[in-house]
Design a protein around this motif. Structure first.
Motif, PDB file in Angstrom:
ATOM      1  N   GLN A  24     -31.265  42.595 -51.467  1.00 45.20           N
ATOM      2  CA  GLN A  24     -30.923  42.058 -52.992  1.00 45.20           C
ATOM      3  C   GLN A  24     -32.029  40.886 -53.045  1.00 45.20           C
ATOM      4  O   GLN A  24     -32.642  40.542 -54.173  1.00 45.20           O
ATOM      5  CB  GLN A  24     -29.579  41.727 -53.058  1.00 45.20           C
ATOM      6  CG  GLN A  24     -29.059  40.588 -52.101  1.00 45.20           C
ATOM      7  CD  GLN A  24     -28.484  41.041 -50.946  1.00 45.20           C
ATOM      8  OE1 GLN A  24     -29.008  42.201 -50.391  1.00 45.20           O
ATOM      9  NE2 GLN A  24     -27.627  40.120 -50.261  1.00 45.20           N
ATOM     10  N   ASP A  25     -32.267  39.924 -51.911  1.00 43.45           N
ATOM     11  CA  ASP A  25     -33.080  38.896 -52.084  1.00 43.45           C
ATOM     12  C   ASP A  25     -34.498  39.347 -52.218  1.00 43.45           C
ATOM     13  O   ASP A  25     -35.155  38.424 -52.894  1.00 43.45           O
ATOM     14  CB  ASP A  25     -32.703  38.038 -50.923  1.00 43.45           C
ATOM     15  CG  ASP A  25     -31.200  37.497 -50.750  1.00 43.45           C
ATOM     16  OD1 ASP A  25     -30.545  37.196 -51.812  1.00 43.45           O
ATOM     17  OD2 ASP A  25     -30.735  37.387 -49.587  1.00 43.45           O
TER      18      ASP A  25
ATOM     19  N   ASN B  16     -34.999  40.133 -55.913  1.00 43.28           N
ATOM     20  CA  ASN B  16     -34.965  39.005 -56.713  1.00 43.28           C
ATOM     21  C   ASN B  16     -36.312  38.350 -56.688  1.00 43.28           C
ATOM     22  O   ASN B  16     -36.772  37.712 -57.697  1.00 43.28           O
ATOM     23  CB  ASN B  16     -33.932  38.065 -56.407  1.00 43.28           C
ATOM     24  CG  ASN B  16     -32.622  38.458 -57.217  1.00 43.28           C
ATOM     25  OD1 ASN B  16     -32.525  39.071 -58.236  1.00 43.28           O
ATOM     26  ND2 ASN B  16     -31.387  37.910 -56.527  1.00 43.28           N
TER      27      ASN B  16
ATOM     28  N   ALA C  84     -25.222  45.323 -57.828  1.00 42.62           N
ATOM     29  CA  ALA C  84     -24.166  45.759 -58.658  1.00 42.62           C
ATOM     30  C   ALA C  84     -23.907  47.240 -58.253  1.00 42.62           C
ATOM     31  O   ALA C  84     -22.829  47.727 -58.412  1.00 42.62           O
ATOM     32  CB  ALA C  84     -24.409  45.356 -60.300  1.00 42.62           C
TER      33      ALA C  84
ATOM     34  N   GLY D 201     -33.639  38.715 -60.974  1.00 39.52           N
ATOM     35  CA  GLY D 201     -32.372  39.486 -61.667  1.00 39.52           C
ATOM     36  C   GLY D 201     -32.318  40.962 -60.925  1.00 39.52           C
ATOM     37  O   GLY D 201     -31.306  41.464 -61.009  1.00 39.52           O
TER      38      GLY D 201
ATOM     39  N   ILE E  14     -24.056  40.909 -51.516  1.00 42.06           N
ATOM     40  CA  ILE E  14     -23.450  39.908 -52.476  1.00 42.06           C
ATOM     41  C   ILE E  14     -23.278  38.599 -51.798  1.00 42.06           C
ATOM     42  O   ILE E  14     -23.267  37.434 -52.507  1.00 42.06           O
ATOM     43  CB  ILE E  14     -22.104  40.428 -53.198  1.00 42.06           C
ATOM     44  CG1 ILE E  14     -21.072  40.519 -52.286  1.00 42.06           C
ATOM     45  CG2 ILE E  14     -22.370  41.460 -54.276  1.00 42.06           C
ATOM     46  CD1 ILE E  14     -19.898  40.551 -52.970  1.00 42.06           C
TER      47      ILE E  14
ATOM     48  N   TYR F 145     -29.669  41.300 -58.358  1.00 40.03           N
ATOM     49  CA  TYR F 145     -28.227  41.191 -58.900  1.00 40.03           C
ATOM     50  C   TYR F 145     -27.802  42.697 -59.611  1.00 40.03           C
ATOM     51  O   TYR F 145     -26.995  43.305 -59.061  1.00 40.03           O
ATOM     52  CB  TYR F 145     -28.203  40.266 -60.038  1.00 40.03           C
ATOM     53  CG  TYR F 145     -28.109  38.809 -59.473  1.00 40.03           C
ATOM     54  CD1 TYR F 145     -27.409  38.236 -58.710  1.00 40.03           C
ATOM     55  CD2 TYR F 145     -29.223  38.121 -59.893  1.00 40.03           C
ATOM     56  CE1 TYR F 145     -27.636  36.953 -58.140  1.00 40.03           C
ATOM     57  CE2 TYR F 145     -29.668  36.863 -59.526  1.00 40.03           C
ATOM     58  CZ  TYR F 145     -28.553  36.074 -58.797  1.00 40.03           C
ATOM     59  OH  TYR F 145     -28.809  34.986 -58.187  1.00 40.03           O
TER      60      TYR F 145
ATOM     61  N   PHE G  79     -25.456  35.320 -52.369  1.00 39.31           N
ATOM     62  CA  PHE G  79     -25.758  34.820 -53.822  1.00 39.31           C
ATOM     63  C   PHE G  79     -25.034  33.542 -54.019  1.00 39.31           C
ATOM     64  O   PHE G  79     -25.470  32.772 -54.840  1.00 39.31           O
ATOM     65  CB  PHE G  79     -25.072  35.889 -54.734  1.00 39.31           C
ATOM     66  CG  PHE G  79     -25.817  37.165 -54.835  1.00 39.31           C
ATOM     67  CD1 PHE G  79     -27.214  36.917 -54.786  1.00 39.31           C
ATOM     68  CD2 PHE G  79     -25.109  38.207 -55.529  1.00 39.31           C
ATOM     69  CE1 PHE G  79     -27.888  38.381 -54.919  1.00 39.31           C
ATOM     70  CE2 PHE G  79     -25.932  39.520 -55.628  1.00 39.31           C
ATOM     71  CZ  PHE G  79     -27.363  39.542 -55.123  1.00 39.31           C
TER      72      PHE G  79
END
Length: 395
Positions: free
Chosen positions: A71-72, A75, A87, A80, A295, A83, A298
């Motif tokens: 996820q990092d 981004n 999700a 975005g 997550i 994220y 974050f």
């Protein structure tokens, strides 16, 4: 050679990914496709293994080199996007964890006669217990390794009991009578789709196995993971093929259970209970760990209390099944979305692999990039097809 202290970490990550893949859906898919395609299903397994390795080699290597979770990295590629990816993973992981809990309940029902809901509650408590100990990571690694070995060992016993036509299976693995593209895509999605392929990659990162110097270890661990899942798939395929080749009919309401029972009688049925419970409860652990890993970076509070987030994730999954049952419409929709996670994530990883700000002076092999792009296109087309056909079923 990796340091001795690293061997357990590499095996732990491999078995976490493999046992995350080997869940109730894995058992059902394999038996149903074998019943439909017979020995030709060997070819499907072969092609899916090649694709699985291509996807996983890319993703684990880039996570290690970037020294960041998926996820990092996403981004950094596009603000975005991480994220959005998180999700998708969390929604998919939560929905499928309800199915995993249901499978664990069914396993205990077969073994001890308790109701599936009571079995699910007991299984949820076992999974939560793993994350309550101080060395939760090591406990998770050992738990998935032991149950993974038990699953494979018991399935080997049932395979020999069913007396499969091994020669015919080998022949059609390379020269199939039937080629079914849809089953290949389904198997790939079931092995490295959704959250599954990230389970081991994120586990290695958390364990400190990262950087360019760790590429050989990461490669070895990623291939071991696919190998473990594939070995289980092959033995279950052969066990089912032996039953089908004898002209015996599988129970459509529970195909894998009938394979074990027809092959080895009442003992086989009890063995199925052990295999189903082991497959389901390890998938519960893997789904919860990996979903939360998407997550926890974050926010500092999420990182600090990530172990309690994992416990909450398992608790919610268990209570939803125990109190409501499987929310079929949610499973259909999220299942369709789940098919898009692999192409999106792998696509992002391939872009990141060629950005110096993310991977420094690392040069990603051209053949891995080409292989990865092919997988992204193939899985994206199938994911869109799955989504289009999944949404109408909600209405």
């Amino acid at each position: 050679m990796p340091k001795k202290t690293n061997i357990s970490l590499l095996l732990g990550a491999a078995f976490l990914m493999a046992t995350s893949a080997i869940g109730p859906g894995f058992l059902t898919q394999t038996t149903k496709f074998t019943e439909t395609l017979a020995a030709s299903f060997g070819f499907v397994i072969l092609i899916s293994i090649i694709i699985d390795i291509g996807a996983q080699l890319n993703i684990w290597r880039i996570i290690a080199v970037a020294e960041k979770r998926a996820q990092d990295i996403a981004n950094l590629v596009l603000p975005g996007l991480g994220y959005f990816l998180a999700a998708l993973v969390v929604a998919g992981g939560l929905a499928f964890n309800i199915g995993n809990i249901a499978g664990a309940g069914l396993g205990l029902n077969v073994l001890f006669g308790v109701s599936p809901k009571i079995g699910a509650l007991l299984s949820g408590i076992v999974a939560i217990g793993i994350f309550l100990v101080r060395e939760a990571g090591k406990m998770m690694d050992r738990f998935t390794q032991i149950l993974g070995i038990i699953m494979i060992g018991l399935t080997i016993y049932v395979m020999f009991s069913s007396h499969p036509p091994v020669g015919e299976a080998v022949r059609q693995t390379f020269v199939p009578d039937t080629i079914d593209i849809l089953s290949i895509i389904t198997l790939v999605g079931g092995t490295v789709g959704g959250y599954i392929t990230f389970a081991g990659g994120h586990r290695l990162l958390e364990s400190g196995v990262k950087g360019k110097q760790a590429i050989p270890e990461v490669t070895r661990s990623s291939i071991t993971a696919i190998s473990v899942a594939s070995i289980m798939r092959i033995f279950l395929f052969l066990a089912t093929l032996g039953v089908v080749a004898q002209g015996l009919q599988l129970d459509p309401s529970n195909p894998p259970a009938s394979v074990f029972q027809l092959a080895a009688g009442n003992m086989g049925y009890k063995i199925f209970g052990v295999v189903m419970w082991a497959a389901a409860v390890t998938s519960v652990v893997g789904a919860a760990y990996t979903s939360v890993s998407f997550i926890r970076t974050f926010n500092q509070s999420l990182e600090k209390y990530h172990k309690w987030l994992i416990i909450a994730f398992i608790t919610v999954s268990t209570l939803v099944f125990a109190l409501i049952g499987e929310p079929v419409k949610v499973l259909i929709l999220v299942g369709s979305l789940n098919g898009l996670i692999l192409p999106i994530a792998l696509g992002v990883m391939l872009v990141a692999a060629h950005k110096p700000k993310i991977v420094g002076n690392y040069k990603h092999p051209l053949w891995m990039t080409i292989f990865g792009v092919f997988i992204v296109i193939a899985m994206a087309c199938m994911g869109i097809y799955s989504l289009i056909n999944g949404i109408p079923k909600l209405f």
